[in-house]
Scaffold this motif. Structure first.
Motif, PDB file in Angstrom:
ATOM      1  N   THR A 322      -0.549  47.067 -36.813  1.00 34.87           N
ATOM      2  CA  THR A 322      -1.769  46.154 -37.085  1.00 34.87           C
ATOM      3  C   THR A 322      -3.051  46.116 -35.982  1.00 34.87           C
ATOM      4  O   THR A 322      -3.982  46.043 -36.084  1.00 34.87           O
ATOM      5  CB  THR A 322      -1.367  44.730 -36.919  1.00 34.87           C
ATOM      6  N   ASP A 323      -2.633  46.859 -34.794  1.00 35.95           N
ATOM      7  CA  ASP A 323      -3.631  46.878 -33.510  1.00 35.95           C
ATOM      8  C   ASP A 323      -4.554  47.996 -34.105  1.00 35.95           C
ATOM      9  O   ASP A 323      -4.112  49.282 -34.555  1.00 35.95           O
ATOM     10  CB  ASP A 323      -2.738  47.570 -32.389  1.00 35.95           C
ATOM     11  N   PRO A 324      -5.735  47.495 -33.949  1.00 38.91           N
ATOM     12  CA  PRO A 324      -7.011  48.591 -34.275  1.00 38.91           C
ATOM     13  C   PRO A 324      -6.614  50.017 -33.472  1.00 38.91           C
ATOM     14  O   PRO A 324      -6.535  49.711 -32.228  1.00 38.91           O
ATOM     15  CB  PRO A 324      -8.281  47.988 -33.740  1.00 38.91           C
ATOM     16  N   THR A 326      -7.799  54.086 -32.482  1.00 38.55           N
ATOM     17  CA  THR A 326      -8.859  55.106 -32.401  1.00 38.55           C
ATOM     18  C   THR A 326      -8.234  56.326 -32.290  1.00 38.55           C
ATOM     19  O   THR A 326      -6.822  56.520 -31.806  1.00 38.55           O
ATOM     20  CB  THR A 326      -9.880  54.871 -31.394  1.00 38.55           C
ATOM     21  N   SER A 348      -4.692  56.610 -41.965  1.00 37.61           N
ATOM     22  CA  SER A 348      -5.112  55.436 -42.766  1.00 37.61           C
ATOM     23  C   SER A 348      -3.999  54.964 -43.342  1.00 37.61           C
ATOM     24  O   SER A 348      -3.995  53.614 -43.969  1.00 37.61           O
ATOM     25  CB  SER A 348      -6.212  55.870 -43.833  1.00 37.61           C
ATOM     26  N   CYS A 351      -1.872  52.880 -40.500  1.00 36.35           N
ATOM     27  CA  CYS A 351      -2.314  51.892 -39.588  1.00 36.35           C
ATOM     28  C   CYS A 351      -3.436  51.020 -40.394  1.00 36.35           C
ATOM     29  O   CYS A 351      -4.269  51.661 -41.359  1.00 36.35           O
ATOM     30  CB  CYS A 351      -3.449  52.442 -38.514  1.00 36.35           C
ATOM     31  N   GLU A 352      -3.916  49.914 -40.055  1.00 38.36           N
ATOM     32  CA  GLU A 352      -4.559  49.105 -40.792  1.00 38.36           C
ATOM     33  C   GLU A 352      -6.036  49.461 -40.443  1.00 38.36           C
ATOM     34  O   GLU A 352      -6.845  49.306 -41.640  1.00 38.36           O
ATOM     35  CB  GLU A 352      -4.308  47.430 -40.561  1.00 38.36           C
ATOM     36  N   ASN A 353      -6.208  49.580 -39.172  1.00 38.13           N
ATOM     37  CA  ASN A 353      -7.627  49.571 -38.990  1.00 38.13           C
ATOM     38  C   ASN A 353      -8.171  50.884 -37.995  1.00 38.13           C
ATOM     39  O   ASN A 353      -7.674  50.826 -36.872  1.00 38.13           O
ATOM     40  CB  ASN A 353      -8.011  48.268 -38.179  1.00 38.13           C
ATOM     41  N   ILE A 355     -10.834  52.779 -35.759  1.00 36.57           N
ATOM     42  CA  ILE A 355     -12.182  52.632 -35.333  1.00 36.57           C
ATOM     43  C   ILE A 355     -12.566  53.818 -34.769  1.00 36.57           C
ATOM     44  O   ILE A 355     -11.825  54.530 -33.744  1.00 36.57           O
ATOM     45  CB  ILE A 355     -12.245  51.524 -34.177  1.00 36.57           C
ATOM     46  N   THR A 398     -15.428  52.662 -27.914  1.00 35.21           N
ATOM     47  CA  THR A 398     -14.334  52.420 -28.737  1.00 35.21           C
ATOM     48  C   THR A 398     -13.620  51.256 -28.617  1.00 35.21           C
ATOM     49  O   THR A 398     -13.388  50.514 -29.416  1.00 35.21           O
ATOM     50  CB  THR A 398     -13.444  53.476 -29.083  1.00 35.21           C
ATOM     51  N   GLY A 402     -13.208  47.094 -30.471  1.00 35.20           N
ATOM     52  CA  GLY A 402     -11.874  46.678 -30.544  1.00 35.20           C
ATOM     53  C   GLY A 402     -10.509  47.532 -30.707  1.00 35.20           C
ATOM     54  O   GLY A 402      -9.474  46.842 -30.630  1.00 35.20           O
ATOM     55  N   ALA A 403     -10.887  48.636 -30.371  1.00 32.28           N
ATOM     56  CA  ALA A 403      -9.553  49.732 -30.404  1.00 32.28           C
ATOM     57  C   ALA A 403      -8.664  49.527 -29.257  1.00 32.28           C
ATOM     58  O   ALA A 403      -9.117  49.181 -28.052  1.00 32.28           O
ATOM     59  CB  ALA A 403     -10.173  51.128 -30.507  1.00 32.28           C
TER      60      ALA A 403
END
Ligand code: SF4
Ligand code: SF4
Lengths: 447, 219
Positions: A322-324, A326, A348, A351-353, A355, A398, A402-403
């Motif tokens: 869940t943690d963003p 990079t 992808s 991981c959800e997100n 950056i 980055t 939010g990363a």
């Protein structure tokens, strides 16, 4: 024109390997070795690269050292060639031991052989290669920096990078197997299984102090139902510091042992962990030295392996990270193998997100640890920290988007970025892909 | 003066072309020989398609990332190289020479256009000169020879311009024009101007390694 000038802020690092080696040198010996390398061993590329360079300075911005040192020209790629090879050629090899000390420092600790600059030079001049030529000279003169030379000695004596003794290796694997059986019933780390599809190979530091990576690999292999094995003998280590010290003969010995071990086990391919330099050694440099255009057995880097596993649905994801995150693109598998899109697919999927950091893919900044620089040891830690301020800035940007997690799918990158992380107070969580994959995948029955 | 003119436009012109062509062939031949002898693996890694892909991408203005980072320099570089090659080939008075001597005739530049292109080349040389002096990373790499080469490249254009505009003493400038043009031609294979000969080779080799082995882009 000042030729030997040292950039002002460069603190003199006392390296016993360089100092001792230089104290034994004479100008005659230096000239003999330089000319042997420049005109005996090599020749075509050195000559053409040096003659073609139009001194335009366009390669400068390719280099993170140059950018991090406020554009000090001493750190520009062509500037490093000027301070080393140009001078050696101009003086027909008759340079002083003092000059060679500086040359050793430049080639070993101020260039990561990352090849980013060759994408910035209009002629594609390969400065990394030229710096490796300087390292070859330094090696033949017996003045390689102490720490990396010690690593090369370990390779030579034990065929692994970390002085892991013969029985320590299978012991470590059995220990990890035991541990993993606590989590997955009946799990095996198959040793010496002839005819397995995959030989899994790692780098020396994994059994030495990152054994959890072997544990994770075992869980992944088991969950995916792979037919795999690890050798119980030497040849398990795919790493190669000799490639970076210019000890090509030793590089050949190490790689031969690695390939021959896979051939002895009659496997179809070698899958290797998340290491960049080792990949360069088995895929690009070591095989060439041994006369193989391509590796004699297909080599699959972990990124590609995970990609295949996820594409084929052999691994299911329970809950994405869940943690963003990079993603750092390691030079040796991105500029060295084009795995950047596969890495993004893998990320992808787990991981959800994501950056993106900028620049990225082929243009990503090097970690400043690779190319043997981190292996030159503690004396040069600040060289790496000051030489890669741009990386810290890139990561900070980055982070500000939010990363929280920094994925570095390469051992050198991982350690180098961890240092940058601490030195610059970035407080990011540095991870291998396998750390995350292991954490988010569906695992077989508990024991 | 007339004798001198006849010499530079006669025998010396022959010599200049000969030195340029033979010198270039020798340089390229020697390079291929060295590759064969020392680094034959380069031939086996050479890939025509990836080599051409790399050359092609590096001939597109503002295609490569680094060109976009240096907007002005990129413009000057392209304009300079195009004008440098284009102008002497299509200059009317040169075309006439071909016609008179070899009965070869082709399209030529209008004089006014040629005049402008000449000034453009000179201005670009001035730009490179100033860049060498003022940009720290370029100055660090620069030696006296870089300035000399720049002067030798500008010289035929400066003298040609003066001769064409018939400033006082222009017959001397005509001779100097021919002479410096010949010198420039002759030094191509033996100075950093060889980058003209080697560009396709170094670019294609890097393109091959990046494309065929490393599966990555190099621009
Ligand atoms: S560190 Fe990378 S960019 Fe810098 S000179 Fe070396 S190869 Fe080039
Ligand atoms: S960009 Fe290429 S030609 Fe220009 S100085 Fe750097 S290495 Fe030389």
């Amino acid at each position: 024109m000042v030729h030997d000038a040292v950039p002002a802020e460069e603190k003199t690092v006392l390296d016993e390997g360089i100092e001792k080696g230089a104290s034994r040198l004479t100008e005659e010996r230096i000239a003999e070795v330089i000319n042997r390398v420049l005109y005996g061993e090599g020749g075509a590329r050195i000559r053409v690269y040096v003659d073609t360079c139009v001194h335009c300075g366009l390669c400068s911005e390719g280099c993170h050292y140059y950018l991090s040192h406020d554009k000090d020209p001493h750190y520009s790629p062509a500037g490093k060639v000027k301070q080393t090879l140009w001078e050696m050629i101009r003086k027909k090899g008759r340079v002083s031991p003092e000059f060679m000390k500086r040359a050793a420092e430049i080639a070993h600790t101020q260039c990561n052989a990352c090849k980013r600059c060759s994408m910035y030079c209009p002629f594609g001049i390969d400065i990394a290669y030229l710096m490796l030529v300087v390292r070859r000279i330094v090696h033949l003169l017996g003045m390689t920096p102490l720490y990396i030379q010690s690593t090369a000695h370990s390779h030579s004596a034990t065929m692994n990078q970390m002085w892991v003794k013969g029985d320590e290796w299978p012991d470590t694997l059995q220990w990890q197997e035991d541990e993993a059986r606590g989590e997955v019933a009946g799990l095996r780390i198959p040793l010496e299984k002839e005819g397995a599809e995959i030989m899994y190979s790692v780098i020396g530091p994994e059994p030495k102090f990152q054994a959890q990576l072997i544990y994770q690999a075992a869980i992944i292999m088991n969950a995916a139902g792979m037919n795999w094995t690890m050798p119980a003998t030497s040849g398990w280590d795919n790493s190669d510091m000799a490639m970076y010290t210019g000890d090509n003969e030793l590089m050949g010995r190490i790689k031969r042992r690695h390939f021959e071990t896979a051939i002895r086990l009659k496997v179809k391919k070698i899958v290797m962990g998340e290491c960049g330099h080792a990949f360069r050694s088995v895929y690009d440099m070591g095989n060439r030295w041994l006369g193989w255009k391509m590796p004699p057995i297909p080599i699959v880097h972990a990124i590609e392996f995970y990609y295949d596993l996820l594409k084929e649905g052999r691994i299911k994801i329970a809950k994405k990270w869940t943690d963003p995150v990079t993603l750092h693109d390691p030079c040796n598998v991105v500029r060295g193998r084009g795995l950047h899109e596969k890495a993004r697919y893998v990320v992808s999927q787990i991981c959800e997100n994501l950056i993106e950091m900028h620049p990225n893919r082929e243009h990503n900044y090097c970690c400043c640890a690779g190319g043997g620089v981190i292996n030159c040891g503690p004396p040069y830690k600040m060289t790496r920290m000051l030489g890669n301020r741009v990386k810290a800035e890139q990561l900070f940007e980055t982070k500000s988007k939010g990363a929280k997690t920094l994925i570095a799918p390469c051992h050198n990158c991982h350690s180098g970025l961890e240092d940058i992380n601490h030195h610059y107070g970035l407080e990011m969580d540095v991870k291998f892909i396998s750390d995350i994959l292991y954490a988010v995948m569906e695992k077989p029955e508990k024991a | 003066m007339n004798d001198l003119y006849r010499f530079v436009t006669g025998p010396l012109a022959w010599i200049a072309f000969l030195v340029f062509v033979a010198g270039s062939l020798v340089r390229i031949g020697h390079m291929l020989y060295l590759v064969r002898k020392k680094e034959a693996f380069i031939f086996s890694y050479f890939s025509m398609s990836y080599g051409l892909r790399s050359i092609f991408n590096w001939l597109i203005p503002y295609g490569p990332v680094n060109m976009r980072r240096h907007a002005v320099l990129t413009a000057v570089t392209f304009i300079f190289h195009l004008a440098l090659i284009f102008t002497p080939i299509f200059l009317l008075s040169h075309v006439v020479l071909w016609d008179e001597n070899w009965n070869v005739s082709y399209w030529s530049l209008p004089d006014a256009a040629a005049d402008i292109l000449t000034v453009v080349v000179i201005a670009c040389c001035a730009f490179f000169w100033i860049r060498r002096m003022t940009q720290a990373e370029v100055r660090f790499l620069t030696s006296a020879s870089d300035y000399v080469i720049l002067l030798l490249v500008a010289a035929p254009f400066v003298t040609g311009f003066l001769a064409y505009h018939q400033v006082s003493g222009y017959p001397l400038f005509s001779i100097l024009h021919v002479l410096t043009g010949e010198i420039m031609l002759m030094i191509i294979p033996f100075t950093r101007l060889t980058h003209m000969l080697f560009f396709p080779f170094t670019r294609a080799y890097t393109g091959s390694e990046f494309g065929a082995v490393r599966h990555a882009r190099d621009w």
